[in-house]
Design a protein around this motif. Sequence first.
Motif, PDB file in Angstrom:
ATOM      1  N   GLU A  93      -3.225   7.529   4.927  1.00 62.31           N
ATOM      2  CA  GLU A  93      -2.459   6.384   4.440  1.00 62.31           C
ATOM      3  C   GLU A  93      -2.448   5.276   5.490  1.00 62.31           C
ATOM      4  O   GLU A  93      -2.615   4.096   5.172  1.00 62.31           O
ATOM      5  CB  GLU A  93      -1.034   6.864   4.160  1.00 62.31           C
ATOM      6  CG  GLU A  93      -0.151   5.844   3.533  1.00 62.31           C
ATOM      7  CD  GLU A  93       1.320   6.216   3.707  1.00 62.31           C
ATOM      8  OE1 GLU A  93       2.162   5.449   3.258  1.00 62.31           O
ATOM      9  OE2 GLU A  93       1.603   7.279   4.315  1.00 62.31           O
ATOM     10  N   GLU A 139      -8.810  11.115  -2.380  1.00 58.06           N
ATOM     11  CA  GLU A 139      -9.817  10.071  -2.511  1.00 58.06           C
ATOM     12  C   GLU A 139     -10.667   9.985  -1.243  1.00 58.06           C
ATOM     13  O   GLU A 139     -11.889   9.930  -1.292  1.00 58.06           O
ATOM     14  CB  GLU A 139      -9.084   8.758  -2.767  1.00 58.06           C
ATOM     15  CG  GLU A 139      -9.947   7.541  -2.871  1.00 58.06           C
ATOM     16  CD  GLU A 139      -9.083   6.285  -2.854  1.00 58.06           C
ATOM     17  OE1 GLU A 139      -9.548   5.276  -2.356  1.00 58.06           O
ATOM     18  OE2 GLU A 139      -7.932   6.361  -3.343  1.00 58.06           O
ATOM     19  N   MET A 140      -9.969  10.001  -0.088  1.00 60.60           N
ATOM     20  CA  MET A 140     -10.704   9.866   1.164  1.00 60.60           C
ATOM     21  C   MET A 140     -11.545  11.094   1.447  1.00 60.60           C
ATOM     22  O   MET A 140     -12.671  11.005   1.886  1.00 60.60           O
ATOM     23  CB  MET A 140      -9.725   9.640   2.309  1.00 60.60           C
ATOM     24  CG  MET A 140      -9.163   8.254   2.271  1.00 60.60           C
ATOM     25  SD  MET A 140      -8.794   7.719   3.912  1.00 60.60           S
ATOM     26  CE  MET A 140      -8.320   6.043   3.609  1.00 60.60           C
ATOM     27  N   ASN A 184     -15.163   5.965   5.525  1.00 56.89           N
ATOM     28  CA  ASN A 184     -16.128   7.060   5.647  1.00 56.89           C
ATOM     29  C   ASN A 184     -17.466   6.615   6.199  1.00 56.89           C
ATOM     30  O   ASN A 184     -18.389   7.392   6.284  1.00 56.89           O
ATOM     31  CB  ASN A 184     -16.339   7.682   4.278  1.00 56.89           C
ATOM     32  CG  ASN A 184     -15.025   8.002   3.645  1.00 56.89           C
ATOM     33  OD1 ASN A 184     -14.195   8.665   4.253  1.00 56.89           O
ATOM     34  ND2 ASN A 184     -14.793   7.492   2.446  1.00 56.89           N
ATOM     35  N   ALA A 238      -0.450  14.366   7.944  1.00 54.78           N
ATOM     36  CA  ALA A 238      -0.609  14.146   6.505  1.00 54.78           C
ATOM     37  C   ALA A 238      -0.610  12.664   6.168  1.00 54.78           C
ATOM     38  O   ALA A 238      -1.111  12.252   5.132  1.00 54.78           O
ATOM     39  CB  ALA A 238       0.510  14.856   5.749  1.00 54.78           C
ATOM     40  N   PRO A 286       4.638   9.184   1.091  1.00 54.19           N
ATOM     41  CA  PRO A 286       3.865   9.562   2.285  1.00 54.19           C
ATOM     42  C   PRO A 286       2.972  10.766   2.018  1.00 54.19           C
ATOM     43  O   PRO A 286       3.414  11.757   1.447  1.00 54.19           O
ATOM     44  CB  PRO A 286       4.958   9.917   3.300  1.00 54.19           C
ATOM     45  CG  PRO A 286       6.162   9.172   2.840  1.00 54.19           C
ATOM     46  CD  PRO A 286       6.062   9.029   1.371  1.00 54.19           C
ATOM     47  N   GLY A 287       1.716  10.651   2.453  1.00 57.06           N
ATOM     48  CA  GLY A 287       0.789  11.769   2.323  1.00 57.06           C
ATOM     49  C   GLY A 287       0.469  12.096   0.881  1.00 57.06           C
ATOM     50  O   GLY A 287       0.162  13.229   0.538  1.00 57.06           O
ATOM     51  N   ILE A 340      -4.280   9.616  -2.308  1.00 57.63           N
ATOM     52  CA  ILE A 340      -4.967   8.900  -1.233  1.00 57.63           C
ATOM     53  C   ILE A 340      -5.841   9.867  -0.442  1.00 57.63           C
ATOM     54  O   ILE A 340      -7.014   9.626  -0.196  1.00 57.63           O
ATOM     55  CB  ILE A 340      -3.946   8.228  -0.305  1.00 57.63           C
ATOM     56  CG1 ILE A 340      -3.158   7.186  -1.070  1.00 57.63           C
ATOM     57  CG2 ILE A 340      -4.649   7.613   0.883  1.00 57.63           C
ATOM     58  CD1 ILE A 340      -1.996   6.621  -0.298  1.00 57.63           C
ATOM     59  N   GLN A 341      -5.220  10.974  -0.091  1.00 60.61           N
ATOM     60  CA  GLN A 341      -5.967  11.941   0.715  1.00 60.61           C
ATOM     61  C   GLN A 341      -7.180  12.454  -0.039  1.00 60.61           C
ATOM     62  O   GLN A 341      -8.278  12.500   0.492  1.00 60.61           O
ATOM     63  CB  GLN A 341      -5.070  13.119   1.054  1.00 60.61           C
ATOM     64  CG  GLN A 341      -4.500  13.029   2.450  1.00 60.61           C
ATOM     65  CD  GLN A 341      -3.781  14.291   2.811  1.00 60.61           C
ATOM     66  OE1 GLN A 341      -3.070  14.866   2.006  1.00 60.61           O
ATOM     67  NE2 GLN A 341      -3.988  14.730   4.020  1.00 60.61           N
ATOM     68  N   THR A 360       0.819  -1.204   0.000  1.00 61.40           N
ATOM     69  CA  THR A 360       0.000   0.000   0.000  1.00 61.40           C
ATOM     70  C   THR A 360       0.851   1.251   0.000  1.00 61.40           C
ATOM     71  O   THR A 360       0.350   2.343  -0.009  1.00 61.40           O
ATOM     72  CB  THR A 360      -0.904   0.026   1.217  1.00 61.40           C
ATOM     73  OG1 THR A 360      -0.071   0.044   2.372  1.00 61.40           O
ATOM     74  CG2 THR A 360      -1.817  -1.164   1.239  1.00 61.40           C
ATOM     75  N   ARG A 361       2.160   1.072   0.032  1.00 61.17           N
ATOM     76  CA  ARG A 361       3.023   2.261   0.088  1.00 61.17           C
ATOM     77  C   ARG A 361       3.554   2.644  -1.293  1.00 61.17           C
ATOM     78  O   ARG A 361       4.625   3.213  -1.418  1.00 61.17           O
ATOM     79  CB  ARG A 361       4.193   2.011   1.044  1.00 61.17           C
ATOM     80  CG  ARG A 361       3.768   1.991   2.502  1.00 61.17           C
ATOM     81  CD  ARG A 361       4.771   2.694   3.384  1.00 61.17           C
ATOM     82  NE  ARG A 361       4.330   2.659   4.782  1.00 61.17           N
ATOM     83  CZ  ARG A 361       4.789   1.786   5.657  1.00 61.17           C
ATOM     84  NH1 ARG A 361       5.683   0.904   5.308  1.00 61.17           N
ATOM     85  NH2 ARG A 361       4.359   1.825   6.910  1.00 61.17           N
ATOM     86  N   THR A 368     -14.701  11.215  -0.806  1.00 62.63           N
ATOM     87  CA  THR A 368     -15.827  10.365  -0.457  1.00 62.63           C
ATOM     88  C   THR A 368     -16.427  10.772   0.876  1.00 62.63           C
ATOM     89  O   THR A 368     -17.515  10.359   1.208  1.00 62.63           O
ATOM     90  CB  THR A 368     -15.384   8.893  -0.398  1.00 62.63           C
ATOM     91  OG1 THR A 368     -14.124   8.831   0.246  1.00 62.63           O
ATOM     92  CG2 THR A 368     -15.304   8.303  -1.783  1.00 62.63           C
ATOM     93  N   ARG A 369     -15.685  11.573   1.650  1.00 59.81           N
ATOM     94  CA  ARG A 369     -16.227  11.989   2.939  1.00 59.81           C
ATOM     95  C   ARG A 369     -17.197  13.157   2.810  1.00 59.81           C
ATOM     96  O   ARG A 369     -17.982  13.389   3.698  1.00 59.81           O
ATOM     97  CB  ARG A 369     -15.096  12.364   3.891  1.00 59.81           C
ATOM     98  CG  ARG A 369     -14.488  11.166   4.565  1.00 59.81           C
ATOM     99  CD  ARG A 369     -13.181  11.515   5.180  1.00 59.81           C
ATOM    100  NE  ARG A 369     -13.313  12.401   6.316  1.00 59.81           N
ATOM    101  CZ  ARG A 369     -13.596  11.983   7.539  1.00 59.81           C
ATOM    102  NH1 ARG A 369     -13.790  10.733   7.777  1.00 59.81           N
ATOM    103  NH2 ARG A 369     -13.682  12.833   8.532  1.00 59.81           N
TER     104      ARG A 369
END
Lengths: 315, 331
Positions: free
Chosen positions: B138, A20-21, B155, B134, A12-13, A17-18, A7-8, A24-25
């Motif tokens: 992840e 996407e989250m 979510n 940040a 980082p950060g 990914i961010q 998943t890496r 959807t939030r």
Amino acid sequence: MTELNNTRDNPPGAPSIQAEMVATRTRTPYLYFLIRDPVAVLAALWLLFLLFCALFGEWLFGDLARGMNLAARAAPFGTTEGGLVNILGADALGRPILARIIVATRVTLGIAMASAIAALIIGTLIGLWAGFKGGWTGRVIMQLSDVLQSFPSILLAMVVLYMLSPSPLNLILVLAVGQLPVYIRVARAEVLELRERLFVDAARVIGARPYQIIAMHIGPMVIPTVINIVTIDFALIMLSESSLSFLGIGVQAPNITWGLMVSQGKDYLETAWWMAFFPGLMIMLSTLSINLMANWTRRIRDPRERWRFERAKQA
Amino acid sequence: MTTATLAPLLSVSYLVKHFDVGGGLLRGKTGTVKAVDGVSFDIRRGETFGIVGESGCGKSTLARTLLRLETPNSGRVTFEGQDIFTPQALSDKALRRRIQVVFQDPFAALSPRMTIYDVLTEPLKIHEGTLDKARWPERVRELLERVGLRPEFANRFPHEFSGGQLQRIGIARALVLGPELIILDEPVSALDVSIQAQVVNLLEEVQEEFGVAYMCISHDLSIVRHISDRIGVMYLGEMVEMGDCEDVYETPAHPYTKALLSAEPEINIGGEKRQQVLLKGEVPSPVNPPSGCRFRTRCWKAQDKCREVPPTTRVGDADRVVKCHFPLTND
């Protein structure tokens, strides 16, 4: 650790990914659901109207509401003599009821809201503390709150307002103190139940401090309950304020409140019902709207009830 | 069990937790529930220590005390040699990170008003500075994938999940801070049988991957047997027998252990039938436990000595510990 490494792929950060989250939030805005609910829309429109009256009423009708007009004394409901402003009739001094109602909005709602919010905040904090501390502290707080509750609040208000001046601030404080026990009791009861819940234990195992537990877990569960109470309380406070105004230790002229108008008009109920009826109607409609809006807000904010709205959206 | 020779990760000695019953404004207390009464054991790094016993034997109180949700009346618990009940240790957040928990009821263990993302980042919020903000999304994604859930679930709210999924989230939450010991309080007994095996397998995978030690409490004997390296058997607040998992299951030394194990349903086709031991009577009240040996009221081997003298803890081969005057292994 192979699966973790998979998943890496992103650094980082990584924004992907961010993003996407976060994407959807975000959810459908509240306004969308509000428009779909006719009852809530009516309540919201009424509250907007009241807000408008509170902001601009004094400026629009201030002089009209206070100027005596002996020609229009006790003008009946439905008259158009002396202009449309008399449509709801006039009081014993010929002042148009409509103008007075509109002008009274600011002080009525201001006092009720200020004392309801003061009672809500102070009472809830005391209740949270009493529930969380427990033991002797909690017990003493509850005994004091029982004493306060058993003491007739109108008597308390009379004593205080006779001794101090009946200024709006004192009136707000006295009305708030009378409502404190409800919030103390409810907040404490909720805390007593919640602090035994497993998710609170889980937070303690993680190392959460008491204030963090209150802020993250107990607060969000208690707030909807007390918010619902405050909307009911709001009406009670308006009525208490009108009793005090009737006794002459509440709101003082030239200020006007709906409660004061009901009190003034009730001597003429047999001959001029409109004097007390319309201010009373205002109290009823306003509390009803606030209750409806509060209920709607509570439901839309509760994750377990929100799906009803979302299902309605899909349908 | 290659680490068996190292110093224990968690060491519990003579732990006592009593609860007062009765009481009130004018009446004094009417008794004391001896929930945990002088329990000692060690948990080694990376191993699984199982605890079995009937309901009411003090298993859960033991777990809650080790999680420091309860304050013990006496006894000593050390984590890597450090006493965890000193005032400094109690306010030491770093120590909290090292011992985590998975509770029995996954519905009750998650706040209904928090999304899974909030649940999984709560430990990071409480332990500020553990991970750069940040990188939280992840981390949540990694954890959800590790426990076999889709990252988009972050979510959602707890009420949108099944019990098995929620228990996976509970395991993910326990892993957020990288603990060295996870206390599993009946981790699968609230789940459907079909889901239990999946969750047990997940727990085993997680242990292999992160080298975390487990203390697994359960009344389900087969699950404890499956995942434990060593087990302890509790009866009325006492640890009556302890030892290597297979040894204890194969040759129970304490009469209570034998009775407990024989109560487990068994699939037996054509083989020899296991000897059934039926206990008479009920578990005595922990408020007023029997004198001498606590099990003597239900024990078929009880003699006068059992009434008069409480048995001492005997240590046998391979760290086998038995609290009985007449252990079955002597027969």
